[in-house]
Motif scaffolding. Structure first.
Motif, PDB file in Angstrom:
ATOM      1  N   HIS A 154       0.657  -1.152   0.041  1.00 30.15           N
ATOM      2  CA  HIS A 154       0.143   0.032  -0.098  1.00 30.15           C
ATOM      3  C   HIS A 154       0.961   1.407   0.047  1.00 30.15           C
ATOM      4  O   HIS A 154       0.402   2.377  -0.011  1.00 30.15           O
ATOM      5  CB  HIS A 154      -0.942   0.036   1.325  1.00 30.15           C
ATOM      6  N   PHE A 155       2.186   1.085  -0.011  1.00 29.93           N
ATOM      7  CA  PHE A 155       3.077   2.289   0.034  1.00 29.93           C
ATOM      8  C   PHE A 155       4.106   2.129  -0.890  1.00 29.93           C
ATOM      9  O   PHE A 155       4.733   1.018  -1.172  1.00 29.93           O
ATOM     10  CB  PHE A 155       3.679   2.554   1.385  1.00 29.93           C
ATOM     11  N   VAL A 156       4.651   3.124  -1.640  1.00 31.97           N
ATOM     12  CA  VAL A 156       5.758   3.327  -2.331  1.00 31.97           C
ATOM     13  C   VAL A 156       6.662   4.731  -2.208  1.00 31.97           C
ATOM     14  O   VAL A 156       5.682   5.585  -2.110  1.00 31.97           O
ATOM     15  CB  VAL A 156       5.321   2.749  -3.621  1.00 31.97           C
ATOM     16  N   ASP A 157       7.792   4.562  -2.567  1.00 31.26           N
ATOM     17  CA  ASP A 157       8.490   5.862  -2.513  1.00 31.26           C
ATOM     18  C   ASP A 157       9.108   5.889  -3.972  1.00 31.26           C
ATOM     19  O   ASP A 157       9.634   4.899  -4.641  1.00 31.26           O
ATOM     20  CB  ASP A 157       9.692   5.934  -1.661  1.00 31.26           C
ATOM     21  N   VAL A 158       8.971   7.154  -4.484  1.00 34.54           N
ATOM     22  CA  VAL A 158       9.219   7.395  -6.044  1.00 34.54           C
ATOM     23  C   VAL A 158      10.120   8.543  -6.038  1.00 34.54           C
ATOM     24  O   VAL A 158       9.665   9.635  -5.436  1.00 34.54           O
ATOM     25  CB  VAL A 158       7.837   7.634  -6.854  1.00 34.54           C
ATOM     26  N   ASN A 159      11.407   8.528  -6.765  1.00 34.89           N
ATOM     27  CA  ASN A 159      12.122   9.862  -7.000  1.00 34.89           C
ATOM     28  C   ASN A 159      11.397  10.875  -7.780  1.00 34.89           C
ATOM     29  O   ASN A 159      10.530  10.372  -8.714  1.00 34.89           O
ATOM     30  CB  ASN A 159      13.120   9.427  -7.986  1.00 34.89           C
ATOM     31  N   GLN A 160      11.240  11.659  -7.200  1.00 33.94           N
ATOM     32  CA  GLN A 160      10.369  13.148  -7.759  1.00 33.94           C
ATOM     33  C   GLN A 160      10.622  13.255  -9.016  1.00 33.94           C
ATOM     34  O   GLN A 160       9.856  13.881  -9.916  1.00 33.94           O
ATOM     35  CB  GLN A 160      10.643  14.125  -6.879  1.00 33.94           C
ATOM     36  N   ASP A 161      12.042  13.201  -9.490  1.00 31.75           N
ATOM     37  CA  ASP A 161      12.341  13.440 -10.928  1.00 31.75           C
ATOM     38  C   ASP A 161      12.335  12.400 -11.839  1.00 31.75           C
ATOM     39  O   ASP A 161      12.517  12.483 -13.166  1.00 31.75           O
ATOM     40  CB  ASP A 161      13.813  13.567 -11.098  1.00 31.75           C
ATOM     41  N   ASN A 162      11.657  11.024 -11.581  1.00 31.31           N
ATOM     42  CA  ASN A 162      11.181  10.188 -12.361  1.00 31.31           C
ATOM     43  C   ASN A 162      10.034  10.229 -12.737  1.00 31.31           C
ATOM     44  O   ASN A 162       8.828   9.594 -12.165  1.00 31.31           O
ATOM     45  CB  ASN A 162      11.533   8.724 -11.643  1.00 31.31           C
ATOM     46  N   LEU A 163       9.752  10.983 -13.645  1.00 33.65           N
ATOM     47  CA  LEU A 163       8.176  11.286 -14.227  1.00 33.65           C
ATOM     48  C   LEU A 163       7.519  10.134 -14.817  1.00 33.65           C
ATOM     49  O   LEU A 163       6.456  10.023 -14.211  1.00 33.65           O
ATOM     50  CB  LEU A 163       8.303  12.344 -15.307  1.00 33.65           C
ATOM     51  N   ALA A 164       8.200   9.360 -15.315  1.00 30.71           N
ATOM     52  CA  ALA A 164       7.371   8.022 -15.943  1.00 30.71           C
ATOM     53  C   ALA A 164       6.893   7.201 -14.318  1.00 30.71           C
ATOM     54  O   ALA A 164       5.566   6.669 -14.500  1.00 30.71           O
ATOM     55  CB  ALA A 164       8.151   7.133 -16.672  1.00 30.71           C
ATOM     56  N   ALA A 165       7.791   7.083 -13.480  1.00 28.79           N
ATOM     57  CA  ALA A 165       7.407   6.176 -12.540  1.00 28.79           C
ATOM     58  C   ALA A 165       6.131   6.905 -11.608  1.00 28.79           C
ATOM     59  O   ALA A 165       5.228   6.242 -11.357  1.00 28.79           O
ATOM     60  CB  ALA A 165       8.454   6.024 -11.561  1.00 28.79           C
ATOM     61  N   LYS A 166       6.465   8.162 -11.565  1.00 28.99           N
ATOM     62  CA  LYS A 166       5.133   9.140 -10.993  1.00 28.99           C
ATOM     63  C   LYS A 166       3.753   8.616 -11.601  1.00 28.99           C
ATOM     64  O   LYS A 166       2.880   8.506 -11.016  1.00 28.99           O
ATOM     65  CB  LYS A 166       5.626  10.526 -10.837  1.00 28.99           C
ATOM     66  N   HIS A 167       3.991   8.743 -12.713  1.00 28.43           N
ATOM     67  CA  HIS A 167       2.800   8.835 -13.703  1.00 28.43           C
ATOM     68  C   HIS A 167       2.268   7.227 -13.508  1.00 28.43           C
ATOM     69  O   HIS A 167       0.695   7.153 -13.232  1.00 28.43           O
ATOM     70  CB  HIS A 167       2.884   8.938 -15.248  1.00 28.43           C
ATOM     71  N   PHE A 168       3.247   6.392 -13.645  1.00 22.37           N
ATOM     72  CA  PHE A 168       2.689   4.963 -13.207  1.00 22.37           C
ATOM     73  C   PHE A 168       1.904   4.537 -12.003  1.00 22.37           C
ATOM     74  O   PHE A 168       0.884   4.035 -11.979  1.00 22.37           O
ATOM     75  CB  PHE A 168       3.935   3.807 -13.650  1.00 22.37           C
ATOM     76  N   TYR A 169       2.613   5.224 -10.895  1.00 19.60           N
ATOM     77  CA  TYR A 169       1.976   5.001  -9.532  1.00 19.60           C
ATOM     78  C   TYR A 169       0.519   5.776  -9.547  1.00 19.60           C
ATOM     79  O   TYR A 169      -0.381   5.260  -8.726  1.00 19.60           O
ATOM     80  CB  TYR A 169       2.635   5.217  -8.384  1.00 19.60           C
ATOM     81  N   GLU A 170       0.510   6.913  -9.913  1.00 18.38           N
ATOM     82  CA  GLU A 170      -0.592   7.694  -9.926  1.00 18.38           C
ATOM     83  C   GLU A 170      -1.727   7.178 -10.639  1.00 18.38           C
ATOM     84  O   GLU A 170      -2.914   6.804 -10.135  1.00 18.38           O
ATOM     85  CB  GLU A 170      -0.403   9.004 -10.755  1.00 18.38           C
ATOM     86  N   LYS A 171      -1.433   6.468 -12.034  1.00 12.86           N
ATOM     87  CA  LYS A 171      -2.460   5.613 -12.819  1.00 12.86           C
ATOM     88  C   LYS A 171      -2.890   4.579 -12.035  1.00 12.86           C
ATOM     89  O   LYS A 171      -4.073   4.025 -12.254  1.00 12.86           O
ATOM     90  CB  LYS A 171      -1.696   5.286 -14.106  1.00 12.86           C
ATOM     91  N   ASN A 172      -2.105   3.922 -11.052  1.00 15.48           N
ATOM     92  CA  ASN A 172      -2.443   2.601 -10.504  1.00 15.48           C
ATOM     93  C   ASN A 172      -2.947   2.937  -8.915  1.00 15.48           C
ATOM     94  O   ASN A 172      -2.923   2.041  -8.254  1.00 15.48           O
ATOM     95  CB  ASN A 172      -1.135   1.761 -10.466  1.00 15.48           C
ATOM     96  N   GLY A 173      -3.362   3.909  -8.897  1.00 20.53           N
ATOM     97  CA  GLY A 173      -4.094   4.488  -7.577  1.00 20.53           C
ATOM     98  C   GLY A 173      -3.137   4.953  -6.311  1.00 20.53           C
ATOM     99  O   GLY A 173      -3.291   5.340  -5.273  1.00 20.53           O
ATOM    100  N   PHE A 174      -1.928   5.333  -6.526  1.00 16.91           N
ATOM    101  CA  PHE A 174      -1.111   5.700  -5.412  1.00 16.91           C
ATOM    102  C   PHE A 174      -1.081   7.261  -5.314  1.00 16.91           C
ATOM    103  O   PHE A 174      -0.552   7.906  -6.342  1.00 16.91           O
ATOM    104  CB  PHE A 174       0.260   5.097  -5.477  1.00 16.91           C
ATOM    105  N   GLU A 175      -1.506   7.959  -4.312  1.00 16.89           N
ATOM    106  CA  GLU A 175      -1.513   9.344  -4.211  1.00 16.89           C
ATOM    107  C   GLU A 175      -0.281   9.831  -3.300  1.00 16.89           C
ATOM    108  O   GLU A 175      -0.019   9.137  -2.512  1.00 16.89           O
ATOM    109  CB  GLU A 175      -2.937   9.743  -3.681  1.00 16.89           C
ATOM    110  N   LEU A 176       0.136  11.030  -3.581  1.00 16.52           N
ATOM    111  CA  LEU A 176       1.131  11.779  -2.860  1.00 16.52           C
ATOM    112  C   LEU A 176       0.625  12.006  -1.338  1.00 16.52           C
ATOM    113  O   LEU A 176      -0.336  12.554  -1.443  1.00 16.52           O
ATOM    114  CB  LEU A 176       1.630  13.173  -3.686  1.00 16.52           C
ATOM    115  N   ILE A 177       1.607  11.811  -0.496  1.00 15.49           N
ATOM    116  CA  ILE A 177       1.284  11.915   0.840  1.00 15.49           C
ATOM    117  C   ILE A 177       2.238  12.637   1.657  1.00 15.49           C
ATOM    118  O   ILE A 177       2.149  13.457   2.551  1.00 15.49           O
ATOM    119  CB  ILE A 177       1.155  10.693   1.586  1.00 15.49           C
ATOM    120  N   ASP A 178       3.531  12.804   1.002  1.00 13.89           N
ATOM    121  CA  ASP A 178       4.725  13.465   1.450  1.00 13.89           C
ATOM    122  C   ASP A 178       5.683  13.399   0.743  1.00 13.89           C
ATOM    123  O   ASP A 178       5.973  12.666  -0.292  1.00 13.89           O
ATOM    124  CB  ASP A 178       5.175  12.874   3.027  1.00 13.89           C
TER     125      ASP A 178
END
Length: 148
Positions: free
Chosen positions: A101-125
């Motif tokens: 239910h949790f993941v950390d993503v490099n802020q500069d990795n735009l493709a990964a950020k999009h991937f996790y957003e698309k799969n229901g992971f919202e930014l919390i911090d």
């Protein structure tokens, strides 16, 4: 696509690191080359702390994941398998089987950020430094589940 998990053992680390390096070089163009080399030596020290799984389609290793206590610590695909739906299939399986239910993503990795957003992971911090204290901001994300 019929992915099956296979537990990674220490004898698999060399193959795993090849996948990791190819994936990182394809997706982390913001990393300083010296940091990339340092991470390459650090990754094997993290692996024994995680539940590490190869993901296979037939006999081909598509990528690997590393989880711990509901947190996805690593998900790397061989670049040959990018943009084919493998990452989403793996992530859904990890959510189901390992309660991720949790993941950390490099802020500069735009493709990964999009991937996790698309799969229901919202930014919390956001943290200004990565887990090793390097200046790569990390987004902390949580899976949002709908309540009915």
């Amino acid at each position: 696509m019929e992915l099956r998990p296979e537990t990674v053992t220490e004898k698999d680390y060399e193959q795993l690191l090849k996948i990791w390096e190819a994936s990182v070089k394809a997706t982390h163009d913001f990393l300083d080359p010296a940091d990339l080399e340092a991470l390459k030596t650090e990754i094997p020290t993290f692996l024994p702390l995680l539940q590490v799984t190869f993901w296979l389609d037939g006999n081909e290793v598509v990528g690997f994941s590393g989880t711990q206590s509901g947190h996805l610590e690593m998900l790397f695909l061989d670049p040959t398998f990018f943009h084919q739906g493998y990452g989403s299939v793996i992530l859904k399986q990890l959510i189901k089987d390992q309660d991720v239910h949790f993941v950390d993503v490099n802020q500069d990795n735009l493709a990964a950020k999009h991937f996790y957003e698309k799969n229901g992971f919202e930014l919390i911090d956001v943290s200004p430094l990565d887990g090793q204290g390097r200046p790569y901001p990390i987004e902390h994300r949580a899976l949002v589940t709908e309540k009915g």
